[in-house]
Structure formats: C-alpha cells, structure tokens
Design an enzyme around this catalytic site. Structure first.
Site, PDB file in Angstrom:
ATOM      1  CB  CYS A 134      -1.096  -0.320   1.196  1.00 39.18           C
ATOM      2  SG  CYS A 134      -1.979  -1.391   1.177  1.00 39.18           S
ATOM      3  CG  HIS A 276      -3.173   3.458   1.725  1.00 37.80           C
ATOM      4  ND1 HIS A 276      -4.108   2.992   0.985  1.00 37.80           N
ATOM      5  CD2 HIS A 276      -3.223   2.142   2.946  1.00 37.80           C
ATOM      6  CE1 HIS A 276      -4.070   1.694   1.481  1.00 37.80           C
ATOM      7  NE2 HIS A 276      -3.560   1.189   1.984  1.00 37.80           N
ATOM      8  CG  ASN A 306      -6.777  -1.171   1.189  1.00 33.22           C
ATOM      9  OD1 ASN A 306      -6.033  -0.835   0.858  1.00 33.22           O
ATOM     10  ND2 ASN A 306      -6.204  -1.894   2.293  1.00 33.22           N
TER      11      ASN A 306
HETATM   12  O1  UT7 Z   1      -3.804  -1.364   3.800  1.00 35.46           O
HETATM   13  C1  UT7 Z   1      -3.374  -1.529   4.935  1.00 35.46           C
HETATM   14  C2  UT7 Z   1      -3.409  -2.740   5.431  1.00 35.46           C
HETATM   15  N1  UT7 Z   1      -4.365  -2.794   6.388  1.00 35.46           N
HETATM   16  C3  UT7 Z   1      -4.979  -2.051   7.045  1.00 35.46           C
HETATM   17  O2  UT7 Z   1      -4.634  -0.840   7.587  1.00 35.46           O
HETATM   18  C4  UT7 Z   1      -6.060  -2.642   8.261  1.00 35.46           C
HETATM   19  C5  UT7 Z   1      -5.578  -2.324   9.228  1.00 35.46           C
HETATM   20  N2  UT7 Z   1      -6.515  -3.150  10.639  1.00 35.46           N
HETATM   21  C6  UT7 Z   1      -8.021  -2.841  10.718  1.00 35.46           C
HETATM   22  O3  UT7 Z   1      -8.767  -1.831   9.597  1.00 35.46           O
HETATM   23  C7  UT7 Z   1      -8.809  -3.253  11.709  1.00 35.46           C
HETATM   24  O4  UT7 Z   1      -8.378  -4.078  12.169  1.00 35.46           O
HETATM   25  C8  UT7 Z   1     -10.036  -4.005  11.001  1.00 35.46           C
HETATM   26  C9  UT7 Z   1     -10.973  -4.179   9.743  1.00 35.46           C
HETATM   27  C10 UT7 Z   1      -9.255  -5.253  10.252  1.00 35.46           C
HETATM   28  C11 UT7 Z   1     -10.826  -5.135  12.389  1.00 35.46           C
HETATM   29  O5  UT7 Z   1     -11.660  -4.200  12.468  1.00 35.46           O
HETATM   30  P1  UT7 Z   1     -10.956  -3.952  14.681  1.00 35.46           P
HETATM   31  O6  UT7 Z   1     -11.772  -3.406  15.256  1.00 35.46           O
HETATM   32  O7  UT7 Z   1      -9.878  -4.284  14.885  1.00 35.46           O
HETATM   33  O8  UT7 Z   1     -11.629  -5.548  14.874  1.00 35.46           O
HETATM   34  P2  UT7 Z   1     -11.081  -7.259  15.703  1.00 35.46           P
HETATM   35  O9  UT7 Z   1     -10.124  -7.757  14.316  1.00 35.46           O
HETATM   36  O10 UT7 Z   1     -10.747  -6.717  16.866  1.00 35.46           O
HETATM   37  O11 UT7 Z   1     -12.712  -8.154  15.478  1.00 35.46           O
HETATM   38  C12 UT7 Z   1     -13.320  -7.459  16.270  1.00 35.46           C
HETATM   39  C13 UT7 Z   1     -14.609  -8.176  15.817  1.00 35.46           C
HETATM   40  C14 UT7 Z   1     -14.215 -10.149  16.283  1.00 35.46           C
HETATM   41  O12 UT7 Z   1     -14.910 -10.620  16.507  1.00 35.46           O
HETATM   42  P3  UT7 Z   1     -14.694 -11.183  18.828  1.00 35.46           P
HETATM   43  O13 UT7 Z   1     -13.163 -12.231  18.644  1.00 35.46           O
HETATM   44  O14 UT7 Z   1     -14.416 -10.526  19.199  1.00 35.46           O
HETATM   45  O15 UT7 Z   1     -16.004 -12.290  19.075  1.00 35.46           O
HETATM   46  C15 UT7 Z   1     -14.123 -10.218  14.995  1.00 35.46           C
HETATM   47  O16 UT7 Z   1     -13.916 -11.542  14.069  1.00 35.46           O
HETATM   48  O17 UT7 Z   1     -15.324  -9.064  15.010  1.00 35.46           O
HETATM   49  C16 UT7 Z   1     -15.174  -9.790  14.072  1.00 35.46           C
HETATM   50  N3  UT7 Z   1     -15.073  -9.477  13.066  1.00 35.46           N
HETATM   51  C17 UT7 Z   1     -16.086  -9.339  11.826  1.00 35.46           C
HETATM   52  N4  UT7 Z   1     -17.681  -9.441  12.608  1.00 35.46           N
HETATM   53  C18 UT7 Z   1     -18.416  -9.153  11.429  1.00 35.46           C
HETATM   54  C19 UT7 Z   1     -14.124  -9.399  11.913  1.00 35.46           C
HETATM   55  N5  UT7 Z   1     -14.080  -8.879  10.939  1.00 35.46           N
HETATM   56  C20 UT7 Z   1     -15.750  -9.031  10.914  1.00 35.46           C
HETATM   57  C21 UT7 Z   1     -16.835  -9.011   9.680  1.00 35.46           C
HETATM   58  N6  UT7 Z   1     -17.825  -9.072  10.423  1.00 35.46           N
HETATM   59  N7  UT7 Z   1     -16.648  -8.539   8.435  1.00 35.46           N
END
Ligand code: UT7
Length: 349
Positions: A134, A276, A306
């Site tokens: 990215c 980005h 993204n």
């Molecule tokens: O381009 C550069 C590369 N990428 C990035 O910059 C991405 C950086 N990271 C992020 O944007 C965020 O970490 C995410 C959007 C990927 C995830 O958000 P988060 O607030 O960090 O969520 P998390 O990974 O802590 O997950 C929280 C909960 C989990 O469930 P439990 O374990 O709390 O029951 C996940 O399983 O949300 C769940 N979850 C979802 N639920 C519904 C993860 N993805 C999804 C989804 N829909 N798509």
C-alpha cells in the site's frame, strides 16, 4: 556538447541545463475502476458479516471488482492513458515507468514491461515494478522526483494498481471485506518558470519487524505453489488487523511529520490530505495526531474500499478532475501497508 554526452540521449541536455535545482511536479492524473460494485450487503449474503459492522469498523460501504479476464495491466494501461492525455504527452515522451503493485499480471515479466509496450514507450525508457504494497505509490513518486530533480529523466509515469480481489480469501471476513480493485496513475515532469506545482518533500520508511502481520505465505521461493499450499489457502492474504492498525496510526503520523518538517510546512498549511484509504478510524487517529480534521482529507474508501497502492492516485485523480484540488494548494500524501512499508509526500499543486 562534451564528449561524454551522447547526442541522442534525451536526458543529457536536461542534465546540462537543469542541474539539481530543477523541481518535479505532477502534470497529469488518471484512474480506472472496474464497473462491478460489490456492496457490504452483497458480502453479507454469503459471509457472517453486516453492513453495520463493516461501515462502523472501517468506513467502507462498497468496493469494485475487476471483470473476469481483465488484468492488472489492463487497468494500469487505461489509467495511464488518461494521465498521459491530461499531461498532453504520449508514451513516447516517457523516460521511466514505475508500477507499484503486489498483484502483477505474472511473476515474470514486470507489469511495467507490459505497460511499456502497450503505451509505445521508447526502448531507452526504463520500466520496472515496485513492491512496497500500500506504500507503493509514495515509493514510486519518490523515485520519480529523484530522477527528475537529478536530471536523469524528464517524464516519469507512476502507476498504483491492484487486483486484490484475486488474492483475498473470500471466506475470511477479517480481510475480504476491506479490499477492492482499481488503478491510478500520475505523470511527473520537470517544473518550469510558469508552473505553480512541485513535489516539495518525500519521506519513506519500513518496520521490518512487522513482516508477518500482513503477508501471503506461499507462491514465492520460500514456499513454491503446491496443492497443499492452495488447499490451506496459504497463497492468499493473511493479516493481523490490530497489529497493522496500530502500526498505521503510529507510522503514518511519523512519516507525514517527516515530510512536513522537510519542506518547512505546518499541518495547518495543508489544504488536503490525500491518504491511503484503508480505514476511516485509522485516518481519524492520524488526523488527531497531526492536527488535521478528516474534513480536510480526500476520502473515497466508502465507495472503493482499500485499493492498496492505487488508493492515493485514484483519490487524487477524482479530486483534481472534480475541481476539489486547486492550483497552489498544499497536499499531503501518506500511505502504509505490508512490510510494513510506509511513505509520505508534500506537493504544492
Ligand atoms: O492497507 C493497509 C493494510 N490494512 C489495514 O490498514 C487494516 C488495519 N486494520 C483494520 O482496519 C482493523 O483491524 C480491521 C477492520 C481489519 C478489524 O477491525 P478491529 O476493530 O481491529 O476488529 P478485530 O479484528 O479486533 O475483530 C473484532 C471482532 C472479532 O470477533 P470477536 O473475536 O470479538 O468475537 C472478529 O472476529 O469482529 C469480528 N470480525 C467481524 N465481524 C463481522 C472481524 N471481521 C468481521 C466482519 N464482520 N467483517
């Protein structure tokens, strides 16, 4: 002419006349996005997710998906043709083509070589891919600036292009909801007496301790393609979202501050951040640290998600063509992705 200058070397006269004081400016932008729109509601039909979760955690509402048969080089070519048209140049005017991508058409040859041929570039025009995920567009722009300021090149085409829909695991709700396809391109050329625009600063960096946080394990020399790798989906993107999130907030702020310091500008002098587009919450946190509200950011992640290295040049092209960005305004670009590799630039439009 000295004996060391080749009479047919188009850059020799430039080197002679310009010296190191010549600046680089973006003289044309272009972009290309697939027609297919895949909304959060579409994803929620087959995946345990919801529009509410994706919007509130990321700011993304939809993404574009490349048509079957369309390749990375096809999107890149179309974006490049628009950027060249906007700059009043043709492929034959280019001295270098840099393609930032992690989704090349093939491992060999470079996607830049394919574009080089399609645009009808000269055989003394260099062309190569940059793999900085990215962050790739900022890496490409930095290379273009250095080539032009040093007098080694006059016109450089920088393309950010990704076909991420072919490398994500469509059953992994933690990654597939984030990414989309698209291409953006800029033509960078030398400043002249009448031009207001200039790339004022660029800064790059990497935190190599975080390489595992966003990776594709198989398909390279470490683990060549195999039935086992494919069955275990090791040929697809894996991400530790929270690790990348924290790194993004920290390093996007730091690398932006480095560019601002380099050109002696303060955040209140930035008219538009063209960041980005990974996550609205990351951008809010970076904005808080820099003291720049998201109302001064060019945002399109709600529509496109993204698109990795393509996200800055797509957002830039839309804002330029839409009249949002005006001559004389100060822009800040910043990006971070796998590596984790990051970069920034300050541009006077
Ligand atoms: O381009 C550069 C590369 N990428 C990035 O910059 C991405 C950086 N990271 C992020 O944007 C965020 O970490 C995410 C959007 C990927 C995830 O958000 P988060 O607030 O960090 O969520 P998390 O990974 O802590 O997950 C929280 C909960 C989990 O469930 P439990 O374990 O709390 O029951 C996940 O399983 O949300 C769940 N979850 C979802 N639920 C519904 C993860 N993805 C999804 C989804 N829909 N798509």
């Amino acid at each position: 002419m000295t004996s060391t200058q080749h009479p047919q070397d188009p850059t020799s006269a430039l080197r002679h006349e310009a010296g190191a004081s010549r600046g680089a400016r973006i003289i044309g932008t272009g972009s290309d996005l697939p027609e297919e729109i895949r909304t959060n509601f579409d994803l929620a039909r087959t995946l345990d997710t919801s529009d509410e979760w994706i919007r509130s955690r990321t700011g993304i509402g939809a993404r574009r998906i490349a048509a079957k048969g369309d390749k990375t080089s096809d999107m890149a070519r179309r974006a490049s043709q628009r950027a060249l048209e906007a700059s009043g140049l043709t492929g034959r005017d280019l001295d270098m083509i840099v393609v930032a991508t992690v989704t090349p058409d093939r491992p060999l040859p470079s996607t830049a070589s394919l574009i080089h041929h399609q645009l009808g570039a000269r055989t003394d025009c260099a062309a190569f891919d940059v793999a900085a995920a990215c962050g790739g567009f900022c890496y490409g722009l930095t290379l273009a600036r250095a080539q032009i300021e040093s007098g080694l090149a006059r016109y450089v085409l920088v393309i950010g292009v990704e076909l991420l829909s072919r490398i994500v695991d469509w059953t992994d709700r933690g990654t597939c909801v984030l990414f989309g396809d698209g291409a953006g391109a800029v033509v960078v050329g030398p400043t002249d007496a009448s031009s207001t625009g200039r790339v004022l600063a660029t800064a790059l960096g990497v935190d190599g301790s975080l390489t595992e946080s966003l990776t594709i394990v198989a398909g390279g020399s470490e683990e060549p393609p195999s039935d086992e790798a494919i069955a275990a989906k090791r040929h697809l993107v894996r991400m530790n979202g929270q690790e990348v999130f924290k790194a993004a907030v920290r390093y996007l702020s730091e690398v932006s501050a480095r560019s601002l310091t380099q050109c002696g500008l303060t955040p209140d002098q930035i008219d538009w951040v063209v960041p980005h587009q990974a996550n609205q919450r990351i951008l809010e946190a970076v904005g808080d640290r820099l003291g720049i509200p998201t109302s001064r950011m060019v945002l399109n992640l709600e529509r496109y998600g993204n698109t990795s290295s393509a996200s800055i040049p797509i957002a830039l092209d839309e804002a330029v063509r839409g009249g949002v960005i005006k001559p004389g305004q100060h822009l800040l670009f910043c990006a971070l992705g796998a590596g984790v590799a990051f970069g920034s630039a300050v541009v006077r439009w």
